[in-house]
Design a protein around this motif. Structure first.
Motif, short mmCIF file in Angstrom:
data_model
loop_
_atom_site.label_atom_id
_atom_site.label_comp_id
_atom_site.label_asym_id
_atom_site.label_seq_id
_atom_site.Cartn_x
_atom_site.Cartn_y
_atom_site.Cartn_z
N LEU A 164 0.84 -1.20 0.00
CA LEU A 164 0.00 0.00 0.00
C LEU A 164 0.87 1.25 0.00
CD1 LEU A 164 -2.45 -1.23 2.77
CD2 LEU A 164 -3.02 -0.96 0.34
N HIS A 165 0.28 2.33 -0.44
CA HIS A 165 0.98 3.61 -0.54
C HIS A 165 1.59 4.02 0.82
CE1 HIS A 165 2.04 7.38 -2.24
NE2 HIS A 165 1.17 8.10 -1.57
N ARG A 192 3.50 2.26 2.86
CA ARG A 192 3.65 1.27 3.92
C ARG A 192 4.66 0.14 3.68
NH1 ARG A 192 1.09 4.06 6.78
NH2 ARG A 192 -0.75 5.12 6.00
N GLY A 220 6.70 -1.18 6.79
CA GLY A 220 6.02 -1.99 7.81
C GLY A 220 5.98 -3.45 7.39
N PHE A 221 5.53 -3.69 6.16
CA PHE A 221 5.46 -5.06 5.65
C PHE A 221 6.85 -5.69 5.64
CE2 PHE A 221 1.68 -3.03 3.79
CZ PHE A 221 0.70 -3.96 4.11
N THR A 241 9.39 -5.03 7.51
CA THR A 241 9.82 -5.35 8.88
C THR A 241 9.23 -6.69 9.30
OG1 THR A 241 9.97 -3.01 9.41
CG2 THR A 241 9.76 -4.52 11.28
N GLY A 242 7.96 -6.91 8.99
CA GLY A 242 7.33 -8.19 9.33
C GLY A 242 8.01 -9.36 8.64
N ASN A 295 6.07 7.95 9.29
CA ASN A 295 6.27 7.27 10.57
C ASN A 295 6.95 5.92 10.39
OD1 ASN A 295 6.21 7.28 13.34
ND2 ASN A 295 4.15 6.41 13.49
N HIS A 296 6.59 5.20 9.33
CA HIS A 296 7.28 3.92 9.07
C HIS A 296 8.78 4.19 8.89
CE1 HIS A 296 3.61 1.57 8.67
NE2 HIS A 296 3.13 2.47 7.84
N GLN A 328 10.49 5.15 12.30
CA GLN A 328 10.50 4.01 13.22
C GLN A 328 11.47 2.93 12.73
OE1 GLN A 328 9.07 4.39 16.05
NE2 GLN A 328 7.80 6.13 15.49
N ARG A 347 14.57 1.73 14.94
CA ARG A 347 14.72 0.32 15.33
C ARG A 347 15.99 -0.28 14.76
NH1 ARG A 347 8.58 -0.75 13.44
NH2 ARG A 347 7.54 -0.51 15.44
#
Ligand SMILES: Cc1ncc(C[n+]2csc(CCOP(=O)(O)OP(=O)(O)O)c2C)c(N)n1
Ligand code: SF4
Ligand SMILES: [Mg+2]
Lengths: 281, 380
Positions: free
Chosen positions: A76-77, A79, A82-83, A85-86, A111-112, A115, A119
């Motif tokens: 997604l736009h 993001r 985040g994916f 990182t998972g 924010n992604h 962060q 991290r």
């Protein structure tokens, strides 16, 4: 005379049929170059392509992963990180590479970005900075320079712009570099170092978007914009001795951070009893 | 290494039981952002997951948390998040992404009084439609609603199983009262798990998004398994390539919906009492159903011919079950903690076959058995 068929070296990684065969990018666009830089960096490192996941978001840049013919996640736009990182936390043996537009990196996905840098998660973020939202027709993004004309800043942009390398450096990224599509060898080398870095790596590559940013600002076609990028580039060492005023219309290129710090996944795994035992041993 | 399955009898809070249910179902990664009344799930898993060899992530927000969960599933994890209505709102785009990519995962929504921040520590059943229709366009999900800590344990396992079987995000949606209730929970010696639907053919014969015609579900390769797995957020054909053709799009969308909605009867979990000769049926779920059951039993003692239907599966909505359960009863009372959501579905399913009366309380104050009893008496 017989025609000699020369196969492009990146062809074996290329997925046909993912839109606009061979690609949906406009002629003269810089994104295809960066696609090749990434493949080249992986090949030079002799990575097993079955262990490399490409992750993209939404945008012209976001489509890069759809032409990669191994594991990919078109998300997604804003993001991808985040994916990514998972994926990395679930399977640390994978190399995870994200390609993100400047808009999704710094606006909706800001924010992604911070962060991930904080991290120090072992993911490679390649930001294609074309100074605008290419896919939606050339509106301003947080990286559009002061005065830049876009579809939503017809009188010239008046907001201050982000220096994304400064931002991720402050947030804790352990590898940070900026180059342009006019610097293929440097870009490939930076991507290689980013992949090798055990931690969050950020490589910004300034790229031409002749269709929107170029046309709106009368900067010419792809090659003309690349020439301009070259003229505007100043090495980080040189920039240190220049005033703010002198740097106003410049692109500072080079390596900003190359350091080491504990990686996110390793930190999380250190809470497991097995790793506690091996720490004691 | 600690045990995942804590066989025995425990006095657990609903949220603790949920966390333990997830571990029993094989949870390896959890990512969530603190929010009342779901926080205890995170807190327990922050200790229990690493101790059992898993990964606990506190996300930077709900978007971060859910993207990490979805990415982790494709990396091979068994993953879950837990939140409340506000978090569900933020997660909606990612939920749509999980639906189009048929990502098996569990989302716990401990419902609190809203809208917006509302009364954060108080109970409500306001998210009934939010979990079903909150993301854009057409898709389907599964949602289960527990009404006791025991069910917080059991249904979390069930949610994992259903999410694997149908390859669809599955919600566990207690209201705050159930999430925070403390009761006896029995953990068995063994739990039955539905395995992930992995490829049965070698990579060169694998068509990543071709569904099994019977189950309507495709096989799933994780990243790194040499299956060249494309995971697309775009409308895609069986190969995973992007497409904007009507034929490809309608086939994909209809399958995403039908694989769940056409199996509503198999997915329906419920509890029923005294339906055979009932002239009036009380329908409820979650904490409200506890009060409703008490009221129905008391009314039966008085000789009122009243039946009781507690819905456990909320989505796909069990239309056929509702019709069967109501049978020849003339009247239905729906008791819910909202101004009226479940009641709309019940009315739609019955299509005029019975008179439907709503007993609504929009959160904070639970329906008491006495209130339900009086309401039914008046309607009867
Ligand atoms: C949530 C959401 N908001 C908006 C969009 C629309 N959108 C798609 S691409 C894009 C801009 C892309 O710009 P950038 O990230 O710089 O990538 P580029 O196209 O320039 O490579 C936007 C706003 C979207 N897809 N999703
Ligand atoms: S719109 Fe701009 S960024 Fe997008 S493909 Fe065309 S030139 Fe490239
Ligand atoms: Mg851009």
């Amino acid at each position: 005379m017989e025609a000699v068929q020369v196969k492009h070296p990146a062809l074996k990684y290329y997925q046909l049929g993912s839109g606009g065969d061979p690609t949906l990018w406009c002629s003269g666009c810089g994104i295809g170059q960066i696609w090749y830089f990434t493949v080249k960096a992986m090949e030079e490192l002799e990575l097993d392509p079955d262990k490399v996941v490409w992750v993209g978001g939404s945008g012209c840049t976001g489509r890069m992963c759809t032409y990669w013919n191994h594991d990919l996640m078109h998300t997604l736009h804003g993001r991808p990180l985040g994916f990514a990182t998972g994926i990395k936390l679930a399977n640390p043996e994978l190399t995870v590479v994200c390609h993100m537009g400047d808009g999704e990196t710094s606006a909706i996905g800001g924010n992604h970005l911070i962060q991930s840098a904080r991290r120090n998660v072992d993911v490679v973020a390649i930001c294609v900075n074309n100074f605008n939202y290419g896919m939606t027709g050339g509106q301003f993004s947080p990286t559009t320079p002061l005065g830049g004309i876009t579809k939503t800043s017809p009188e010239g942009h008046r907001e201050r712009s982000f220096d994304l390398c400064d931002l991720v450096k402050a947030a804790g990224a352990t590898y940070v570099a900026r180059w342009t599509t006019t610097h293929p060898q440097k870009s490939i080398k930076a991507i290689k170092k980013a992949i090798q870095n055990k931690g969050f790596s950020f490589v910004e590559i300034v790229a031409q978007c002749p269709t929107h940013y170029g046309r709106n600002n009368r900067l010419g076609d792809g090659p003309a914009m690349m020439k301009l990028q070259k003229e505007m580039s100043v090495r980080v060492g040189q920039a240190a001795d220049m005033s703010r005023e002198e740097l106003k219309d410049k692109i500072v290129i080079g390596e900003f951070v190359s350091t080491q710090s504990p990686e996110y996944g390793e930190i999380l795994r250190s809470f497991r009893p097995e790793s506690k035992e091996s720490d004691n041993a | 290494m600690e045990k995942r399955l804590l066989t025995g009898i425990h006095l657990w809070q609903g949220n603790e039981a949920c966390a333990e249910g997830a571990l029993a179902a094989g949870l390896t990664l959890f990512a969530g952002y603190p929010i009342t009344p779901a926080t205890e799930i995170s807190e327990r898993l922050s200790a229990r997951l690493p101790a059992t060899g898993g990964t606990f992530v506190q996300g930077a927000d709900e978007l971060d948390s859910l993207t990490i969960v979805i990415g982790a599933v494709w990396g091979g994890a068994q993953a879950m998040t837990a939140t409340s209505g506000n978090g569900i709102c933020l997660m909606q785009e990612n939920i749509g992404y999980a639906c189009i990519t048929e990502t098996p995962m569990v989302v716990v929504d401990c419902q609190r009084a809203g809208p917006a921040t509302g009364a954060a520590t108080k109970t409500m059943q306001g998210d009934f439609y939010t979990v079903r229709y909150g993301s854009n366009a057409d898709y389907a999900i599964i949602a289960l609603s527990p009404s006791s800590p025991q069910e917080m344990f059991d249904l979390t396992i069930e949610a994992f199983n259903l999410s694997e079987q149908y390859r669809v995000p599955t919600f566990v949606m207690p209201d705050e009262a159930v999430a925070h209730m403390r009761e006896r929970v029995v953990v068995p010696e063994h739990v039955e798990l539905f395995p992930r639907c992995k490829p049965t053919v070698p990579p060169d014969q694998f068509v990543p998004w071709r569904a099994n015609p019977e189950t309507m579900v495709p096989e799933m390769a994780h990243f790194g398994e040499r299956y060249r797995m494309p995971v697309p957020g775009l409308t895609h054909d069986e190969s995973g390539r992007p497409s904007a053709s009507y034929k490809v799009h309608s086939a994909m969308v209809r399958r995403l919906v039908d694989k769940v909605e056409s199996r509503a009867d198999q997915i329906a979990r419920y509890e029923a009492l005294f339906l055979d000769d009932a002239e009036i049926v009380v329908v409820a779920y979650g904490s409200v159903a506890r009060s409703a059951e008490r009221a129905v039993r008391d009314l039966r003692d008085e000789g009122v011919k009243v039946g009781f239907l507690r819905l456990i599966t909320l989505w796909p909505f069990p239309d056929a079950l509702i019709r069967r359960a109501v049978g020849r009863a003339r009247k239905v009372v729906v008791a819910e903690m909202s101004v009226g959501k479940l009641v709309r579905e019940v009315e739609r399913a019955l299509a005029g076959a019975a008179v439907v009366k709503l007993f609504s309380k929009p959160g904070i104050s639970l329906h008491t058995p006495r209130e339900i009893l009086s309401f039914v008496r008046e309607v009867a």
